[in-house]
Design an enzyme around this catalytic site. Structure first.
Site, PDB file in Angstrom:
ATOM      1  N   SER A 101       0.814  -1.216   0.000  1.00  0.00           N
ATOM      2  CA  SER A 101       0.000   0.000   0.000  1.00  0.00           C
ATOM      3  C   SER A 101       0.847   1.266   0.000  1.00  0.00           C
ATOM      4  CB  SER A 101      -0.960  -0.050   1.193  1.00  0.00           C
ATOM      5  OG  SER A 101      -1.906   0.974   1.140  1.00  0.00           O
ATOM      6  N   ASP A 241      -2.553   6.246  -3.559  1.00  0.00           N
ATOM      7  CA  ASP A 241      -1.435   5.609  -2.871  1.00  0.00           C
ATOM      8  C   ASP A 241      -0.931   4.460  -3.735  1.00  0.00           C
ATOM      9  OD1 ASP A 241      -3.480   3.759  -2.488  1.00  0.00           O
ATOM     10  OD2 ASP A 241      -2.820   3.212  -0.477  1.00  0.00           O
ATOM     11  N   ASP A 243      -1.175   1.206  -3.932  1.00  0.00           N
ATOM     12  CA  ASP A 243      -2.028   0.153  -4.503  1.00  0.00           C
ATOM     13  C   ASP A 243      -3.396   0.676  -4.923  1.00  0.00           C
ATOM     14  OD1 ASP A 243      -3.042   0.503  -1.927  1.00  0.00           O
ATOM     15  OD2 ASP A 243      -3.535  -1.620  -1.668  1.00  0.00           O
ATOM     16  N   ASP A 245      -5.976   1.900  -3.370  1.00  0.00           N
ATOM     17  CA  ASP A 245      -7.219   1.692  -2.628  1.00  0.00           C
ATOM     18  C   ASP A 245      -7.610   2.937  -1.839  1.00  0.00           C
ATOM     19  OD1 ASP A 245      -5.375   1.571  -0.554  1.00  0.00           O
ATOM     20  OD2 ASP A 245      -6.150  -0.290   0.311  1.00  0.00           O
TER      21      ASP A 245
END
Length: 449
Positions: A101, A241, A243, A245
């Site tokens: 992440s 960010d 990833d 999400d």
């Protein structure tokens, strides 16, 4: 040995803490636990972000999955929420994401989604962990044609982008959008979706090299995007960010619009249309007090949970709410996806911007943000939960709460993924709360390091 799974899967420094051996074990045990009851050859999706360690960990993870007879569908670099969506869309038995992440590139992580696209509950993670700790001796060892295999889904990214585009009607023609892809998993999906929706798109940090993910860019380092929005005179900016999400926005003046404000803007829009479930937004204890004040004035209800999108989701599922999220930009639209989705959030906010005809600064002005200071205290992992029992720390927090007289608050919580205790203080005077937060951090580090 502490619990293997943190608040968002298994995470650590790649090849040191999150080793290929552990990735293999996670693939093996995870595939068995999540697909053991199936009567068909299990199908598991695997995707990742842009970290240099992704290939190494993917190879090991897939080996583990195949060793218990499951089929792997490799999706390559793709946003985390795409895995959640496509696991359902492709009728897969599970999905796995290789990502850390917002963490620096040397970290990586592995997290699972079940067949419905939801992150795993603690009880299922505990089963996976138990198998790993027992060495996996009792797992099936198929041979011959029963060994699992890997295939590729070439159009996965396009399928996800089409899904996101399909959540709105109309387009964004005439809106100038700047996006910061954090050199991460959104570097293809975000530009593709917004170009297709006819926005005037300018992109930065969309050239990943394996080591530049989240490096001075993305939703954890907003200054570059803030300057870029003003430089090109964009109407709005979005920073994802690593990833994808989560997402944060920037208004036309270069000011950050955080997750609380995004939920306030979209929540009011949905309420006015009569489609916000129970006129409720689910937020966390870290949300700004300004969100509560706005809600009270506008006829909305704010439900609070512990920090972590898994707890937000749990509350939404239990009580039938459709909108929830975190100040950090993890926002869940449960009528569309089962996890935080940065690209979906960006598209929903753009829809409000287009329909309202207002500038983002005006929309964000519906919520007055109280000054809030968040400082990390560096402690050992072993001691990061002991602040609960430390009389000196407890006494200092009580004294601070008394000092604020109901116009501020102190919140301390351990990080789920790092050796940190996060200290958040909120109040009317930024200088005072900053000073008090630094004092509290010094005390915590002195007693828990």
């Amino acid at each position: 040995m502490g619990r293997l799974f943190g608040t968002d899967g298994v995470r650590g420094v790649a090849n040191l803490e999150l080793t290929p051996k552990l990735a293999y074990q996670l693939g093996q045990a995870g595939a068995y636990v999540l697909t053991g009851e199936t009567k068909h050859t299990p199908k598991i999706l695997v995707g990742m972000d842009t970290r240099i360690s992704g290939d190494m960990l993917e190879a090991a993870l897939i080996s583990g999955i195949c060793s218990v007879g499951a089929q792997v569908v490799s999706l390559g670099v793709i946003p985390t929420p795409a895995i959640a969506y496509l696991t359902r869309q492709y009728d897969a038995d599970a999905g796995v994401v290789i990502s850390a992440s917002h963490n620096p590139f040397e970290y990586n992580g592995i997290k699972f989604f079940n067949s419905n696209g939801y992150k795993l509950p603690d009880a299922i993670e505990d089963k996976i962990e138990e198998i790993i700790q027992n060495g996996g001796e009792d797992l099936p060892k198929p041979v011959g044609q029963n060994i699992g295999f890997k295939c590729y889904q070439e159009n996965a990214l396009e399928d996800y982008v089409n899904f996101v585009k399909g959540t709105i009607t109309g387009d964004f023609e005439g809106i100038k959008v700047a996006i910061d892809c954090a050199n991460g998993a959104s570097f293809q999906a975000a530009p593709m979706a917004l170009f297709d929706l006819k926005a005037d798109v300018s992109v930065i940090n969309n050239e990943p090299d394996g080591t530049n993910i989240n490096s001075g860019c993305g939703s954890t380092h907003m200054r570059q995007l803030q300057a870029y929005v003003k430089e090109i005179k964009a109407d709005i900016g979005f920073a994802f960010d690593g990833d994808a999400d989560r997402v944060l926005a920037v208004d036309e003046n270069g000011n950050i619009v955080d997750g609380d404000q995004i939920m306030a803007i979209i929540g009011l829009y949905l309420k006015d249309k009569g489609i916000l479930s129970q006129n409720t937004i689910v937020a966390t204890v870290m949300s700004n007090m300004g969100l509560d004040i706005m809600a009270k004035n506008k006829g909305l209800t704010i439900e609070k949970t512990k920090v972590g999108d898994r707890y937000v989701l749990e509350e939404m599922l239990n009580k039938g709410y459709m909108l929830g999220g975190e100040q950090s930009g993890h926002i869940i639209f449960l009528d569309h996806n089962t996890t935080g989705d940065g690209l979906l959030t960006a598209v929903q906010l753009l829809k409000v911007l287009k329909d309202s005809g207002k500038k983002l600064s005006e929309l964000a002005g519906v919520m007055e943000i109280l000054p809030q200071v968040l400082i990390n205290a560096k402690v050992t992992n072993e001691k990061k939960y002991k602040y609960l029992d430390d009389e000196v720390i407890k006494k200092m927090c009580k004294e601070l709460e008394d000092e604020f007289k109901g116009e501020g608050r102190v919140l301390i919580r351990p990080s789920g993924t790092e050796p940190l205790v996060r200290v958040m203080i909120e109040g009317k005077d930024k200088d005072i709360i900053t000073r008090r937060a630094k004092e509290l951090v010094r005390v915590i580090e002195g007693r828990l390091s």
